[in-house]
Design a protein around this motif. Sequence first.
Motif, PDB file in Angstrom:
ATOM      1  N   MET A 106      19.618  46.779  12.483  1.00 16.06           N
ATOM      2  CA  MET A 106      19.590  47.341  13.834  1.00 16.06           C
ATOM      3  C   MET A 106      21.003  47.699  14.319  1.00 16.06           C
ATOM      4  SD  MET A 106      16.498  47.697  15.006  1.00 16.06           S
ATOM      5  CE  MET A 106      16.124  48.264  13.339  1.00 16.06           C
ATOM      6  N   ASP A 107      21.988  46.952  13.830  1.00 18.66           N
ATOM      7  CA  ASP A 107      23.377  47.286  14.174  1.00 18.66           C
ATOM      8  C   ASP A 107      23.784  48.582  13.471  1.00 18.66           C
ATOM      9  OD1 ASP A 107      25.888  46.703  15.457  1.00 18.66           O
ATOM     10  OD2 ASP A 107      26.680  46.224  13.460  1.00 18.66           O
ATOM     11  N   ASP A 108      23.450  48.666  12.218  1.00 15.75           N
ATOM     12  CA  ASP A 108      23.811  49.858  11.444  1.00 15.75           C
ATOM     13  C   ASP A 108      23.145  51.117  12.011  1.00 15.75           C
ATOM     14  OD1 ASP A 108      25.200  48.180   9.803  1.00 15.75           O
ATOM     15  OD2 ASP A 108      23.676  48.141   8.214  1.00 15.75           O
ATOM     16  N   MET A 109      21.921  50.972  12.448  1.00 21.86           N
ATOM     17  CA  MET A 109      21.166  52.164  12.850  1.00 21.86           C
ATOM     18  C   MET A 109      20.942  52.242  14.356  1.00 21.86           C
ATOM     19  SD  MET A 109      18.439  52.539   9.753  1.00 21.86           S
ATOM     20  CE  MET A 109      17.890  54.096  10.435  1.00 21.86           C
ATOM     21  N   GLN A 110      21.857  51.689  15.107  1.00 19.34           N
ATOM     22  CA  GLN A 110      21.578  51.607  16.533  1.00 19.34           C
ATOM     23  C   GLN A 110      21.400  52.971  17.202  1.00 19.34           C
ATOM     24  OE1 GLN A 110      25.042  50.100  18.846  1.00 19.34           O
ATOM     25  NE2 GLN A 110      25.601  49.166  16.899  1.00 19.34           N
ATOM     26  N   ASP A 111      22.200  53.932  16.800  1.00 17.61           N
ATOM     27  CA  ASP A 111      22.048  55.258  17.395  1.00 17.61           C
ATOM     28  C   ASP A 111      20.654  55.813  17.141  1.00 17.61           C
ATOM     29  OD1 ASP A 111      24.564  55.410  18.473  1.00 17.61           O
ATOM     30  OD2 ASP A 111      25.432  56.379  16.706  1.00 17.61           O
ATOM     31  N   GLU A 112      20.257  55.738  15.895  1.00 15.77           N
ATOM     32  CA  GLU A 112      18.970  56.282  15.517  1.00 15.77           C
ATOM     33  C   GLU A 112      17.835  55.580  16.264  1.00 15.77           C
ATOM     34  OE1 GLU A 112      21.400  55.621  13.469  1.00 15.77           O
ATOM     35  OE2 GLU A 112      21.674  57.326  12.099  1.00 15.77           O
ATOM     36  N   VAL A 113      17.919  54.277  16.309  1.00 22.67           N
ATOM     37  CA  VAL A 113      16.855  53.526  16.968  1.00 22.67           C
ATOM     38  C   VAL A 113      16.811  53.864  18.458  1.00 22.67           C
ATOM     39  CG1 VAL A 113      16.112  51.206  17.613  1.00 22.67           C
ATOM     40  CG2 VAL A 113      16.877  51.672  15.266  1.00 22.67           C
ATOM     41  N   LEU A 114      17.983  54.002  19.041  1.00 23.04           N
ATOM     42  CA  LEU A 114      18.052  54.352  20.457  1.00 23.04           C
ATOM     43  C   LEU A 114      17.358  55.695  20.696  1.00 23.04           C
ATOM     44  CD1 LEU A 114      19.075  53.712  23.254  1.00 23.04           C
ATOM     45  CD2 LEU A 114      21.255  54.762  22.669  1.00 23.04           C
ATOM     46  N   VAL A 159       2.807  33.294  16.442  1.00 24.74           N
ATOM     47  CA  VAL A 159       3.419  34.059  15.354  1.00 24.74           C
ATOM     48  C   VAL A 159       3.629  35.504  15.781  1.00 24.74           C
ATOM     49  CG1 VAL A 159       3.058  35.000  13.035  1.00 24.74           C
ATOM     50  CG2 VAL A 159       2.506  32.597  13.527  1.00 24.74           C
ATOM     51  N   GLN A 160       2.599  36.082  16.348  1.00 20.99           N
ATOM     52  CA  GLN A 160       2.705  37.476  16.767  1.00 20.99           C
ATOM     53  C   GLN A 160       3.773  37.669  17.849  1.00 20.99           C
ATOM     54  OE1 GLN A 160      -1.278  38.399  17.951  1.00 20.99           O
ATOM     55  NE2 GLN A 160      -1.983  38.759  15.852  1.00 20.99           N
ATOM     56  N   LEU A 161       3.790  36.737  18.743  1.00 22.19           N
ATOM     57  CA  LEU A 161       4.759  36.862  19.820  1.00 22.19           C
ATOM     58  C   LEU A 161       6.183  36.705  19.283  1.00 22.19           C
ATOM     59  CD1 LEU A 161       5.074  37.370  22.765  1.00 22.19           C
ATOM     60  CD2 LEU A 161       4.999  34.923  23.177  1.00 22.19           C
ATOM     61  N   LEU A 162       6.339  35.752  18.412  1.00 22.23           N
ATOM     62  CA  LEU A 162       7.649  35.557  17.790  1.00 22.23           C
ATOM     63  C   LEU A 162       8.106  36.821  17.086  1.00 22.23           C
ATOM     64  CD1 LEU A 162       7.424  31.980  16.299  1.00 22.23           C
ATOM     65  CD2 LEU A 162       9.269  32.875  17.747  1.00 22.23           C
ATOM     66  N   ALA A 163       7.215  37.405  16.330  1.00 24.66           N
ATOM     67  CA  ALA A 163       7.557  38.626  15.599  1.00 24.66           C
ATOM     68  C   ALA A 163       7.983  39.723  16.574  1.00 24.66           C
ATOM     69  CB  ALA A 163       6.368  39.084  14.764  1.00 24.66           C
ATOM     70  N   ASN A 164       7.207  39.872  17.632  1.00 22.51           N
ATOM     71  CA  ASN A 164       7.564  40.856  18.643  1.00 22.51           C
ATOM     72  C   ASN A 164       8.930  40.567  19.266  1.00 22.51           C
ATOM     73  OD1 ASN A 164       5.766  43.136  19.623  1.00 22.51           O
ATOM     74  ND2 ASN A 164       4.278  41.527  19.106  1.00 22.51           N
ATOM     75  N   ASN A 165       9.153  39.308  19.571  1.00 23.15           N
ATOM     76  CA  ASN A 165      10.438  38.951  20.184  1.00 23.15           C
ATOM     77  C   ASN A 165      11.602  39.303  19.273  1.00 23.15           C
ATOM     78  OD1 ASN A 165       9.210  38.057  22.460  1.00 23.15           O
ATOM     79  ND2 ASN A 165       9.563  35.862  22.087  1.00 23.15           N
ATOM     80  N   ILE A 166      11.458  38.908  18.039  1.00 20.95           N
ATOM     81  CA  ILE A 166      12.532  39.190  17.088  1.00 20.95           C
ATOM     82  C   ILE A 166      12.746  40.694  16.969  1.00 20.95           C
ATOM     83  CG2 ILE A 166      13.181  39.070  14.652  1.00 20.95           C
ATOM     84  CD1 ILE A 166      11.569  36.375  14.599  1.00 20.95           C
ATOM     85  N   PHE A 167      11.638  41.380  16.848  1.00 24.61           N
ATOM     86  CA  PHE A 167      11.700  42.832  16.689  1.00 24.61           C
ATOM     87  C   PHE A 167      12.429  43.474  17.868  1.00 24.61           C
ATOM     88  CE2 PHE A 167       9.695  47.108  16.775  1.00 24.61           C
ATOM     89  CZ  PHE A 167       9.992  47.506  15.481  1.00 24.61           C
ATOM     90  N   VAL A 168      12.045  43.091  19.061  1.00 27.63           N
ATOM     91  CA  VAL A 168      12.629  43.698  20.252  1.00 27.63           C
ATOM     92  C   VAL A 168      14.068  43.248  20.446  1.00 27.63           C
ATOM     93  CG1 VAL A 168      12.533  43.737  22.762  1.00 27.63           C
ATOM     94  CG2 VAL A 168      10.458  44.106  21.434  1.00 27.63           C
ATOM     95  N   GLN A 169      14.362  42.002  20.162  1.00 27.48           N
ATOM     96  CA  GLN A 169      15.746  41.554  20.321  1.00 27.48           C
ATOM     97  C   GLN A 169      16.686  42.280  19.377  1.00 27.48           C
ATOM     98  OE1 GLN A 169      15.114  37.348  20.030  1.00 27.48           O
ATOM     99  NE2 GLN A 169      14.388  37.247  22.153  1.00 27.48           N
ATOM    100  N   GLY A 170      16.165  42.667  18.240  1.00 26.40           N
ATOM    101  CA  GLY A 170      16.976  43.491  17.329  1.00 26.40           C
ATOM    102  C   GLY A 170      17.267  44.846  17.938  1.00 26.40           C
TER     103      GLY A 170
ATOM    104  N   PHE B 167      14.996  38.916  30.443  1.00 26.73           N
ATOM    105  CA  PHE B 167      14.949  40.211  31.100  1.00 26.73           C
ATOM    106  C   PHE B 167      14.221  41.233  30.223  1.00 26.73           C
ATOM    107  CE2 PHE B 167      16.979  44.232  32.555  1.00 26.73           C
ATOM    108  CZ  PHE B 167      16.673  44.132  33.902  1.00 26.73           C
ATOM    109  N   VAL B 168      14.615  41.297  28.986  1.00 25.85           N
ATOM    110  CA  VAL B 168      14.034  42.292  28.084  1.00 25.85           C
ATOM    111  C   VAL B 168      12.600  41.954  27.734  1.00 25.85           C
ATOM    112  CG1 VAL B 168      14.160  43.228  25.750  1.00 25.85           C
ATOM    113  CG2 VAL B 168      16.206  43.093  27.152  1.00 25.85           C
ATOM    114  N   GLN B 169      12.317  40.697  27.574  1.00 21.64           N
ATOM    115  CA  GLN B 169      10.937  40.338  27.251  1.00 21.64           C
ATOM    116  C   GLN B 169       9.991  40.692  28.387  1.00 21.64           C
ATOM    117  OE1 GLN B 169      11.532  36.293  26.048  1.00 21.64           O
ATOM    118  NE2 GLN B 169      12.264  36.945  24.026  1.00 21.64           N
ATOM    119  N   GLY B 170      10.496  40.646  29.577  1.00 21.51           N
ATOM    120  CA  GLY B 170       9.694  41.085  30.717  1.00 21.51           C
ATOM    121  C   GLY B 170       9.403  42.576  30.629  1.00 21.51           C
ATOM    122  N   GLN B 171      10.442  43.337  30.393  1.00 17.42           N
ATOM    123  CA  GLN B 171      10.255  44.784  30.289  1.00 17.42           C
ATOM    124  C   GLN B 171       9.367  45.137  29.111  1.00 17.42           C
ATOM    125  OE1 GLN B 171      14.344  45.944  29.982  1.00 17.42           O
ATOM    126  NE2 GLN B 171      14.535  46.228  32.211  1.00 17.42           N
ATOM    127  N   MET B 172       9.561  44.404  28.045  1.00 22.92           N
ATOM    128  CA  MET B 172       8.802  44.638  26.820  1.00 22.92           C
ATOM    129  C   MET B 172       7.300  44.574  27.073  1.00 22.92           C
ATOM    130  SD  MET B 172       9.303  42.112  23.579  1.00 22.92           S
ATOM    131  CE  MET B 172       7.957  41.057  23.012  1.00 22.92           C
TER     132      MET B 172
END
Lengths: 211, 211, 211, 211
Positions: A106-114, A159-170, B167-172
């Motif tokens: 996510m750091d490497d591809m931040q522009d693209e992801v944005l 599990v699902q929530l954790l996955a989502n959290n990790i995904f979004v935090q990235g 904050f982000v998890q709320g928006q998510m």
Amino acid sequence: MAKKEVPSSIKDEALVTKRRNQMIKGAVTLFIEKGFHKTTTREIAKASGFSIGTLYEYIRTKEDVLFLVCDSIYQRVKERMEASIDPRETTIQSLVHAIRSYYQLMDDMQDEVLVMYQEVKSLPRDAQDYVLQKEREMVAMLEEVIRNSLSNSQSEQQVQLLANNIFVQGQMWGFRRWILQRQFTIQSYTDLQIQLLLEGLGEYEPFKGGA
Amino acid sequence: MAKKEVPSSIKDEALVTKRRNQMIKGAVTLFIEKGFHKTTTREIAKASGFSIGTLYEYIRTKEDVLFLVCDSIYQRVKERMEASIDPRETTIQSLVHAIRSYYQLMDDMQDEVLVMYQEVKSLPRDAQDYVLQKEREMVAMLEEVIRNSLSNSQSEQQVQLLANNIFVQGQMWGFRRWILQRQFTIQSYTDLQIQLLLEGLGEYEPFKGGA
Amino acid sequence: MAKKEVPSSIKDEALVTKRRNQMIKGAVTLFIEKGFHKTTTREIAKASGFSIGTLYEYIRTKEDVLFLVCDSIYQRVKERMEASIDPRETTIQSLVHAIRSYYQLMDDMQDEVLVMYQEVKSLPRDAQDYVLQKEREMVAMLEEVIRNSLSNSQSEQQVQLLANNIFVQGQMWGFRRWILQRQFTIQSYTDLQIQLLLEGLGEYEPFKGGA
Amino acid sequence: MAKKEVPSSIKDEALVTKRRNQMIKGAVTLFIEKGFHKTTTREIAKASGFSIGTLYEYIRTKEDVLFLVCDSIYQRVKERMEASIDPRETTIQSLVHAIRSYYQLMDDMQDEVLVMYQEVKSLPRDAQDYVLQKEREMVAMLEEVIRNSLSNSQSEQQVQLLANNIFVQGQMWGFRRWILQRQFTIQSYTDLQIQLLLEGLGEYEPFKGGA
DNA sequence: CATGAATGAGAGTTCATTCAT
DNA sequence: CATGAATGAACTCTCATTCAT
């Protein structure tokens, strides 16, 4: 959902692939810089190294370019995720490793992801669904790692929530860069996130939800 | 950063406020539906209940509408956060309460928050800075609650990261609705997030970061 | 041609005159600065010291303002010409004096004259005729002076042409200012023109026209 | 002052020239008829024989059209002046010939010259300077003829003023047509002007300027 | 008599898309 | 297969004018 195909009037498939890669490369830069709507097809053609006429030999509409770009980004993300995740691993260290790799990605591809985040809504409905599906697949990969790595004490929902959290935090590392990247390096960000993930607030009390 | 003012050629300030509220109400719906770029100024005028000429008596450019919309959303979010957070509270229950309120708020305003997220990049630079600042203030509110509620065992960086995560998890919840809202209700989502936050994975081992 | 009347919905004639004078004063400055087309009625109202609504109580259309301005300029020019020309004088010195006065007048009012020249074509047809008539009257004044001052050796055509030449050379001082006012002062310009007028090129040979 | 270039997005330079000539031809007619401001870009496109989109492939702004028109007029005027003036001639007849040719030219192009006079002020500043420079060059041509043709009894200032007078009297034939062309033909106008120029009022007395 | 908010026709300009070469 | 000139619908924004207060 079947792979969405963007039709081209050119027969030579190898050429189509080549031209589209040129196109994606040119377009991504422009989209990052000025966004999809403020980028003109002429600019895309120019940045791709061919004429506007040629551009339209390989796509039907401007939205096709956006789709190709998004698709390509997802493709690259997915490939790197697959390369760094071994679904047979079952230790917690493998989870940590997967997270690290993903954050680095996510750091490497931040522009693209944005770009992708800001522009998917400009895609036609069916393309949006396709992209959404890709996302689900990636979250599913994270879910798998989590399921494998943790003792089965976690509920499926957890599990699902954790996955989502990790995904979004990235992703958040990229699209909240103006806030986060003042305070953290990708290293420190990763470390802290992992720590919080594993330890929680360290103030554990048997918690029972409810308003 | 001083409050960014959008000039109007109408002198009656009360009227300006009234008309702009009509405008914001009309525009928000349209932006949610079709996005900023695909919404025309005439549509905004119509949805606001006045003519295109009148619209332009209250703004200078289409971007001004977007700014007013964003500003209004932030304003509402901020007000509700301030109403539900008591910075003098110091228990962990008050943190939990703040999070609950915030998630509820994000549920109530998910459309608006989604719009804002997808369209800020269309704002002119200075307006973007202004909006970013608003966001920082809200994250700062969360930081304060965390600092007050937890024993000082948390480092400043941890506090900041936690605030960002919440904050982000709320928006998510809003902008990943197509994924999350199949699997969770706002209730179950909130409960689970709080649980994860407080307990972590419950597999705590003295963790030492590093590649 | 009867005096063209600009109707007003205000009854009090003294007030009409007063307001229109404010208007002309304000408008002339603006027209000089940015031209008729680039000046808005709102700007005129503001520069005149009243509201747009009031402006329209004293005129029907924006073109009326232009007409009033042109009319006022011609009026002033004509009055000053009349004041400086004595039609009973018969010496060549009186012609010289008339020319001097006229050139001085054109120097004093160069901005106004310039505006008029550049904007008459924006007047409606009938107003253009009216203005043209005013001009003819002024040229006629010059013709009269010439007729009176010179021995009758001049043909009527010569007289008319001379009057036109003098008239235009006066205006030229203003609307060719960027060229002429580098090289001459109004004094030297006047002296030289008079000299050329009286002496010709001093290379007189019985001239017979024809291709 | 370097030639001001109007950029075009069309690459084929021959085509640019061709299309711009169509454009100038169409626009000049319209400008003569209704003036620059009252002519719309759509009308220009139509009169040029292409669509509004095509028009804008060859210019950037409406003002560019005006510039092209003015430039083209000056070009034509200058070319014809150059063709009819031989700077090596030194007789007074050559001066007379130059004047005749110039007046004839002003008769032929009176519409164009009128347009230019009324609309230059609508050009952007730099284009105005460019046009002014062109004018200076033409006046300089007349100065040269005068200098060559007359015995050196004329002061430099006299030469300059004469050139200006001739220049303006030529234009005057066009822009005072409603007055002059009732009373004169271009022939009689020319003859009389030349006579006045050479002879003056024929009432020569040692004249000493001064108030 | 004065005000200024409201109106909407119409202006200049852009740009995705097509198609003859 | 490549080109780029041509198109015109559609956009944002302006401003002369009106009319209720």
